[in-house]
Design an enzyme around this catalytic site. Structure first.
Site, PDB file in Angstrom:
ATOM      1  CE  LYS A  74      -3.782  -2.262   2.413  1.00 37.32           C
ATOM      2  NZ  LYS A  74      -4.170  -2.755   3.744  1.00 37.32           N
ATOM      3  CD  GLN A  90      -3.282  -4.379   6.979  1.00 42.31           C
ATOM      4  OE1 GLN A  90      -3.460  -3.348   6.337  1.00 42.31           O
ATOM      5  NE2 GLN A  90      -3.322  -5.562   6.416  1.00 42.31           N
ATOM      6  CG  ASP A 108      -9.557   0.595   5.699  1.00 42.86           C
ATOM      7  OD1 ASP A 108      -9.286   0.097   4.587  1.00 42.86           O
ATOM      8  OD2 ASP A 108      -8.839   0.466   6.697  1.00 42.86           O
TER       9      ASP A 108
HETATM   10  N1  LIG Z   1      -7.776  -1.841   7.439  1.00 49.26           N
HETATM   11  C1  LIG Z   1      -7.565  -2.733   6.499  1.00 49.26           C
HETATM   12  N2  LIG Z   1      -7.845  -2.439   5.217  1.00 49.26           N
HETATM   13  C2  LIG Z   1      -7.620  -3.352   4.233  1.00 49.26           C
HETATM   14  O1  LIG Z   1      -7.890  -3.064   3.043  1.00 49.26           O
HETATM   15  C3  LIG Z   1      -7.053  -4.621   4.585  1.00 49.26           C
HETATM   16  C4  LIG Z   1      -6.778  -4.870   5.931  1.00 49.26           C
HETATM   17  N3  LIG Z   1      -7.057  -3.921   6.867  1.00 49.26           N
HETATM   18  N4  LIG Z   1      -6.258  -6.051   6.326  1.00 49.26           N
HETATM   19  C5  LIG Z   1      -5.858  -7.061   5.367  1.00 49.26           C
HETATM   20  C6  LIG Z   1      -6.703  -6.988   4.126  1.00 49.26           C
HETATM   21  C7  LIG Z   1      -6.112  -7.707   2.932  1.00 49.26           C
HETATM   22  N5  LIG Z   1      -5.949  -6.698   1.898  1.00 49.26           N
HETATM   23  C8  LIG Z   1      -5.383  -6.934   0.653  1.00 49.26           C
HETATM   24  C9  LIG Z   1      -5.000  -5.925  -0.200  1.00 49.26           C
HETATM   25  C10 LIG Z   1      -4.387  -6.198  -1.410  1.00 49.26           C
HETATM   26  C11 LIG Z   1      -4.132  -7.489  -1.802  1.00 49.26           C
HETATM   27  C12 LIG Z   1      -3.439  -7.768  -3.082  1.00 49.26           C
HETATM   28  O2  LIG Z   1      -3.009  -6.861  -3.779  1.00 49.26           O
HETATM   29  N6  LIG Z   1      -3.288  -9.051  -3.465  1.00 49.26           N
HETATM   30  C13 LIG Z   1      -2.590  -9.441  -4.676  1.00 49.26           C
HETATM   31  C14 LIG Z   1      -1.354 -10.236  -4.352  1.00 49.26           C
HETATM   32  C15 LIG Z   1      -1.566 -11.328  -3.348  1.00 49.26           C
HETATM   33  C16 LIG Z   1      -0.279 -11.967  -2.832  1.00 49.26           C
HETATM   34  O3  LIG Z   1       0.571 -12.347  -3.681  1.00 49.26           O
HETATM   35  O4  LIG Z   1      -0.140 -12.106  -1.599  1.00 49.26           O
HETATM   36  C17 LIG Z   1      -3.525 -10.223  -5.577  1.00 49.26           C
HETATM   37  O5  LIG Z   1      -4.561 -10.693  -5.102  1.00 49.26           O
HETATM   38  O6  LIG Z   1      -3.229 -10.321  -6.752  1.00 49.26           O
HETATM   39  C18 LIG Z   1      -4.533  -8.508  -0.973  1.00 49.26           C
HETATM   40  C19 LIG Z   1      -5.151  -8.232   0.231  1.00 49.26           C
HETATM   41  C20 LIG Z   1      -6.327  -5.505   2.404  1.00 49.26           C
HETATM   42  N7  LIG Z   1      -6.781  -5.602   3.655  1.00 49.26           N
END
Ligand SMILES: Nc1nc(=O)c2c([nH]1)NC[C@@H]1CN(c3ccc(C(=O)N[C@@H](CCC(=O)O)C(=O)O)cc3)C=[N+]21
Length: 296
Positions: free
Chosen positions: A54, A98, A121
């Site tokens: 991020k 997070q 968020d």
């Molecule tokens: N307050 C808060 N806000 C969030 O938005 C939040 C959070 N907490 N806690 C955790 C989760 C998880 N999350 C992700 C964001 C991007 C990918 C992402 O970009 N994934 C890629 C790569 C995955 C990899 O290779 O690990 C994909 O799906 O292609 C995944 C998961 C946001 N979260």
């Protein structure tokens, strides 16, 4: 016929490029960049990876990124004090704490302490309420917002379509259902206790899977030509000491039946980050009393 692949990386890249353009206009108008603060408590490696990506995406869009990494045993009061400090900081437009937080901290209390205008968020009760009543100035949770973007790109109008959301979390399922209702879908929210889930899912033109169970949704649960959005990101054993990422949908089978489907990785995940940047940009415009960037 094999389903079309919905390319979340490409869509996210488009959104991020448009955000970057608007960041330049914002900078010209205000003499500063939009600022996002991320707060990570503890050292969960997966959380640390997300927070880092991020921060990187924020800087690539020309915005300021400030990250606070706190020890897992920090007290709730200290975390609330940091949130308060970020609420008052004029250079900060967006605050992301997070999740999940360690068990000794009340996440609801922390989320409620964030200034709703900086709640990029979209988890604050004020923003959840605004989304529920269809208020134009709601900050919308990034993951469901990203899913909606992909659905509209794929289908155009969603009006009158049957949508089934599997999962009822406050961060994905419920806001997703509100967004789909706002697009005039007929929305069903299903969950772990839904009776005959396969039959419910089979009615759907749109399936959003957000249950957190690896490959739970099978190909033969899908109506032919359904559009499938897979929110799941599950790390599973791949043998030989390796792991791989799978979604909540059994992709190989689903792909034979669906009309279009998001892959994991490369689907919803990248859109979540793109929408976080979008929300930060929009929050910054509102805080400066500027007209919101059109079409984002
Ligand atoms: N307050 C808060 N806000 C969030 O938005 C939040 C959070 N907490 N806690 C955790 C989760 C998880 N999350 C992700 C964001 C991007 C990918 C992402 O970009 N994934 C890629 C790569 C995955 C990899 O290779 O690990 C994909 O799906 O292609 C995944 C998961 C946001 N979260």
């Amino acid at each position: 016929m094999a389903a079309r692949l919905i390319d979340g990386r490409a869509a996210a890249q488009e959104v991020r490029a448009r955000v970057a353009q608007e960041v330049e206009r914002f900078r010209a108008a205000t003499g500063r960049a939009p600022g996002l603060a991320t707060v990570l408590v503890g050292e969960d490696p997966a959380s640390a990876v997300y927070v880092r990506s991020k921060g990187k995406a924020t800087r690539e869009a020309g915005m300021e990124s400030v990250s606070h990494n706190l020890s897992a045993d920090i007290g709730e009061a200290e975390l609330l004090a940091l949130v308060d400090q970020l609420n008052r900081d004029p250079a900060i437009d967006g605050i992301l704490v997070q999740l999940p937080l360690p068990g000794h901290i009340d996440s609801a209390k922390v989320i409620a302490a964030i200034d709703p205008a900086k709640d990029v968020d979209g988890f604050h009760p004020i923003n959840a309420g605004k989304l529920a009543i269809g208020a134009a100035d709601a900050l919308v949770p990034c993951t469901p917002f990203g899913c909606l973007y992909l659905l509209k790109q794929e289908l155009g109008s969603l009006s009158g379509l049957d949508a089934v959301v599997i999962g009822r979390s406050n961060i994905v399922g419920k806001p997703m259902a509100m967004l789909l209702l706002g697009e005039s879908c007929t929305v069903t929210i299903a969950h772990s206790r839904t009776k005959d889930l396969p039959a419910v899912v089979r009615r759907a033109d749109i399936v959003v899977a957000a249950v957190g169970r690896p490959e739970m949704v099978k190909g033969d649960w899908l109506k032919s030509s359904a559009t499938v959005i897979d929110v799941g990101i599950n790390r599973v054993d791949a043998g030989e000491g390796k792991t791989r990422l799978v979604g909540d949908v059994a992709f190989d089978d689903a792909q034979k039946v669906a009309g279009a489907i998001t892959p994991v990785p490369g689907g919803v995940g990248p859109m979540t980050i793109a929408m976080l940047l979008r929300n930060t940009l929009v929050a910054a415009h509102r805080r400066e009393g500027l007209a919101e960037p059109a079409g984002l």
